[in-house]
Design a protein around this motif. Structure first.
Motif, PDB file in Angstrom:
ATOM      1  N   GLY A  42      36.225  41.820  78.704  1.00 27.24           N
ATOM      2  CA  GLY A  42      37.495  41.937  77.709  1.00 27.24           C
ATOM      3  C   GLY A  42      38.662  42.698  78.087  1.00 27.24           C
ATOM      4  N   LYS A  43      38.533  43.254  79.223  1.00 30.39           N
ATOM      5  CA  LYS A  43      39.520  43.997  79.870  1.00 30.39           C
ATOM      6  C   LYS A  43      40.355  43.687  81.197  1.00 30.39           C
ATOM      7  CE  LYS A  43      38.189  48.449  77.719  1.00 30.39           C
ATOM      8  NZ  LYS A  43      37.911  49.882  78.019  1.00 30.39           N
ATOM      9  N   GLN A  44      41.407  44.052  81.437  1.00 33.35           N
ATOM     10  CA  GLN A  44      42.109  43.705  82.643  1.00 33.35           C
ATOM     11  C   GLN A  44      41.521  44.489  83.843  1.00 33.35           C
ATOM     12  OE1 GLN A  44      46.502  44.195  81.950  1.00 33.35           O
ATOM     13  NE2 GLN A  44      46.596  42.055  81.620  1.00 33.35           N
ATOM     14  N   ARG A  45      41.675  43.693  84.831  1.00 31.52           N
ATOM     15  CA  ARG A  45      41.240  44.611  86.240  1.00 31.52           C
ATOM     16  C   ARG A  45      42.257  45.556  86.629  1.00 31.52           C
ATOM     17  NH1 ARG A  45      40.335  40.484  91.284  1.00 31.52           N
ATOM     18  NH2 ARG A  45      38.869  39.894  89.610  1.00 31.52           N
ATOM     19  N   GLU A  46      41.795  46.681  86.733  1.00 29.73           N
ATOM     20  CA  GLU A  46      42.488  47.890  87.038  1.00 29.73           C
ATOM     21  C   GLU A  46      42.100  48.567  88.450  1.00 29.73           C
ATOM     22  OE1 GLU A  46      41.705  51.133  84.158  1.00 29.73           O
ATOM     23  OE2 GLU A  46      39.560  50.903  84.523  1.00 29.73           O
ATOM     24  N   LEU A  47      43.027  49.270  88.777  1.00 21.69           N
ATOM     25  CA  LEU A  47      42.876  49.980  90.195  1.00 21.69           C
ATOM     26  C   LEU A  47      42.028  51.116  90.161  1.00 21.69           C
ATOM     27  CD1 LEU A  47      45.564  50.837  92.699  1.00 21.69           C
ATOM     28  CD2 LEU A  47      44.317  52.544  91.803  1.00 21.69           C
ATOM     29  N   VAL A  48      41.161  51.472  91.012  1.00 23.17           N
ATOM     30  CA  VAL A  48      40.228  52.697  91.042  1.00 23.17           C
ATOM     31  C   VAL A  48      40.703  53.516  91.802  1.00 23.17           C
ATOM     32  CG1 VAL A  48      38.160  53.567  91.141  1.00 23.17           C
ATOM     33  CG2 VAL A  48      38.327  51.442  89.975  1.00 23.17           C
ATOM     34  N   ALA A  49      40.784  52.940  93.284  1.00 20.86           N
ATOM     35  CA  ALA A  49      41.181  54.076  94.280  1.00 20.86           C
ATOM     36  C   ALA A  49      41.916  53.012  95.573  1.00 20.86           C
ATOM     37  CB  ALA A  49      39.998  54.960  94.789  1.00 20.86           C
ATOM     38  N   THR A  50      42.462  53.442  96.329  1.00 22.38           N
ATOM     39  CA  THR A  50      42.893  52.746  97.602  1.00 22.38           C
ATOM     40  C   THR A  50      43.196  53.782  98.574  1.00 22.38           C
ATOM     41  OG1 THR A  50      45.220  52.944  97.191  1.00 22.38           O
ATOM     42  CG2 THR A  50      44.483  51.144  96.153  1.00 22.38           C
ATOM     43  N   MET A  51      43.066  52.860  99.868  1.00 21.62           N
ATOM     44  CA  MET A  51      43.202  53.769 101.036  1.00 21.62           C
ATOM     45  C   MET A  51      43.953  53.019 102.131  1.00 21.62           C
ATOM     46  SD  MET A  51      40.437  55.231 103.719  1.00 21.62           S
ATOM     47  CE  MET A  51      39.962  56.829 102.656  1.00 21.62           C
ATOM     48  N   THR A  52      45.218  53.481 102.512  1.00 21.19           N
ATOM     49  CA  THR A  52      45.900  52.692 103.653  1.00 21.19           C
ATOM     50  C   THR A  52      45.191  52.952 105.015  1.00 21.19           C
ATOM     51  OG1 THR A  52      47.301  54.741 104.286  1.00 21.19           O
ATOM     52  CG2 THR A  52      48.075  53.447 102.545  1.00 21.19           C
ATOM     53  N   SER A  53      45.590  52.093 105.924  1.00 15.93           N
ATOM     54  CA  SER A  53      45.131  52.130 107.526  1.00 15.93           C
ATOM     55  C   SER A  53      45.327  53.666 107.975  1.00 15.93           C
ATOM     56  CB  SER A  53      45.594  50.966 108.301  1.00 15.93           C
ATOM     57  OG  SER A  53      46.903  51.162 108.336  1.00 15.93           O
ATOM     58  N   GLY A  54      46.219  54.243 107.604  1.00  8.78           N
ATOM     59  CA  GLY A  54      46.506  55.536 107.870  1.00  8.78           C
ATOM     60  C   GLY A  54      45.954  56.575 107.205  1.00  8.78           C
ATOM     61  N   GLY A  55      44.931  56.237 106.260  1.00  7.79           N
ATOM     62  CA  GLY A  55      44.389  57.342 105.559  1.00  7.79           C
ATOM     63  C   GLY A  55      44.943  57.774 104.299  1.00  7.79           C
ATOM     64  N   THR A  56      45.857  57.360 104.002  1.00  3.73           N
ATOM     65  CA  THR A  56      46.475  57.849 102.629  1.00  3.73           C
ATOM     66  C   THR A  56      45.860  57.474 101.468  1.00  3.73           C
ATOM     67  OG1 THR A  56      48.570  58.059 103.729  1.00  3.73           O
ATOM     68  CG2 THR A  56      48.610  57.853 101.217  1.00  3.73           C
ATOM     69  N   THR A  57      45.487  58.077 100.504  1.00  2.00           N
ATOM     70  CA  THR A  57      44.629  57.616  99.452  1.00  2.00           C
ATOM     71  C   THR A  57      45.391  57.759  98.021  1.00  2.00           C
ATOM     72  OG1 THR A  57      43.526  59.875  98.851  1.00  2.00           O
ATOM     73  CG2 THR A  57      42.217  58.200 100.477  1.00  2.00           C
ATOM     74  N   ASN A  58      44.917  56.986  97.023  1.00  2.00           N
ATOM     75  CA  ASN A  58      45.382  57.063  95.898  1.00  2.00           C
ATOM     76  C   ASN A  58      44.500  56.662  94.916  1.00  2.00           C
ATOM     77  OD1 ASN A  58      47.656  56.818  93.811  1.00  2.00           O
ATOM     78  ND2 ASN A  58      47.199  54.550  93.820  1.00  2.00           N
ATOM     79  N   TYR A  59      44.391  57.319  93.754  1.00  2.00           N
ATOM     80  CA  TYR A  59      43.391  57.220  92.683  1.00  2.00           C
ATOM     81  C   TYR A  59      43.995  57.160  91.298  1.00  2.00           C
ATOM     82  CZ  TYR A  59      40.169  59.379  96.113  1.00  2.00           C
ATOM     83  OH  TYR A  59      39.374  59.626  97.277  1.00  2.00           O
ATOM     84  N   ALA A  60      43.188  56.363  90.551  1.00  2.00           N
ATOM     85  CA  ALA A  60      43.667  56.165  89.106  1.00  2.00           C
ATOM     86  C   ALA A  60      43.139  57.466  88.386  1.00  2.00           C
ATOM     87  CB  ALA A  60      42.659  55.193  88.350  1.00  2.00           C
ATOM     88  N   ASP A  61      44.293  57.959  87.294  1.00  2.00           N
ATOM     89  CA  ASP A  61      44.165  59.086  86.601  1.00  2.00           C
ATOM     90  C   ASP A  61      42.749  59.378  86.086  1.00  2.00           C
ATOM     91  OD1 ASP A  61      47.560  59.384  85.355  1.00  2.00           O
ATOM     92  OD2 ASP A  61      46.778  59.887  87.487  1.00  2.00           O
ATOM     93  N   SER A  62      41.896  58.298  85.826  1.00  2.00           N
ATOM     94  CA  SER A  62      40.838  58.288  84.919  1.00  2.00           C
ATOM     95  C   SER A  62      39.555  58.816  85.883  1.00  2.00           C
ATOM     96  CB  SER A  62      40.559  57.177  84.370  1.00  2.00           C
ATOM     97  OG  SER A  62      40.613  56.097  85.245  1.00  2.00           O
ATOM     98  N   VAL A  63      39.955  58.585  87.333  1.00  2.00           N
ATOM     99  CA  VAL A  63      38.756  58.996  88.178  1.00  2.00           C
ATOM    100  C   VAL A  63      39.152  59.820  89.161  1.00  2.00           C
ATOM    101  CG1 VAL A  63      38.094  56.585  88.134  1.00  2.00           C
ATOM    102  CG2 VAL A  63      39.450  57.201  90.044  1.00  2.00           C
TER     103      VAL A  63
END
Length: 118
Positions: A42-63
């Motif tokens: 019942g919820k939309q798909r949401e981003l959890v975490a990402t990583m670029t080929s260069g190693g840069t990471t990004n996280y959702a605030d919730s995690v």
């Protein structure tokens, strides 16, 4: 074409840990960016975490502070270490890859279920 196969989901009690894996069918360093998304009923798909080929990471605030994304280049595999799991983390977790030079193409795995009991 990139094939992504997830594994590692399951049932865990709140406060527990799980590690998800995403095996890619190509050299992982040829992929522009990879990440984990999740979708609860019942919820939309949401981003959890990402990583670029260069190693840069990004996280959702919730995690942030609980989840860690990483990769093993030799194994062409991406991981998501999930600690201090909460019931609200319950969802299908999907591996995502974006690859291309002049045009980026999105690829998705089949998903793996994570259920956190209270």
């Amino acid at each position: 074409q990139v094939q992504l196969v997830e594994s590692g989901g399951g049932l865990v009690q709140a406060g527990g840990s799980l590690r998800l894996s995403c095996a890619a069918s190509v050299n992982i360093l040829s992929i522009n960016a990879m990440g984990w998304y999740r979708q609860a009923p019942g919820k939309q798909r949401e981003l959890v975490a990402t990583m670029t080929s260069g190693g840069t990471t990004n996280y959702a605030d919730s995690v942030k502070g609980r989840f860690t994304i990483s990769r093993d280049n030799a194994e062409n595999t991406m991981y998501l270490q999930m600690n201090s799991l909460k019931p609200e983390d319950t969802a299908v977790y999907l591996c995502h890859a974006q690859r291309g030079v002049f045009r980026l193409i999105d690829y998705w795995g089949q998903g793996t279920q994570v259920t956190v009991s209270s």
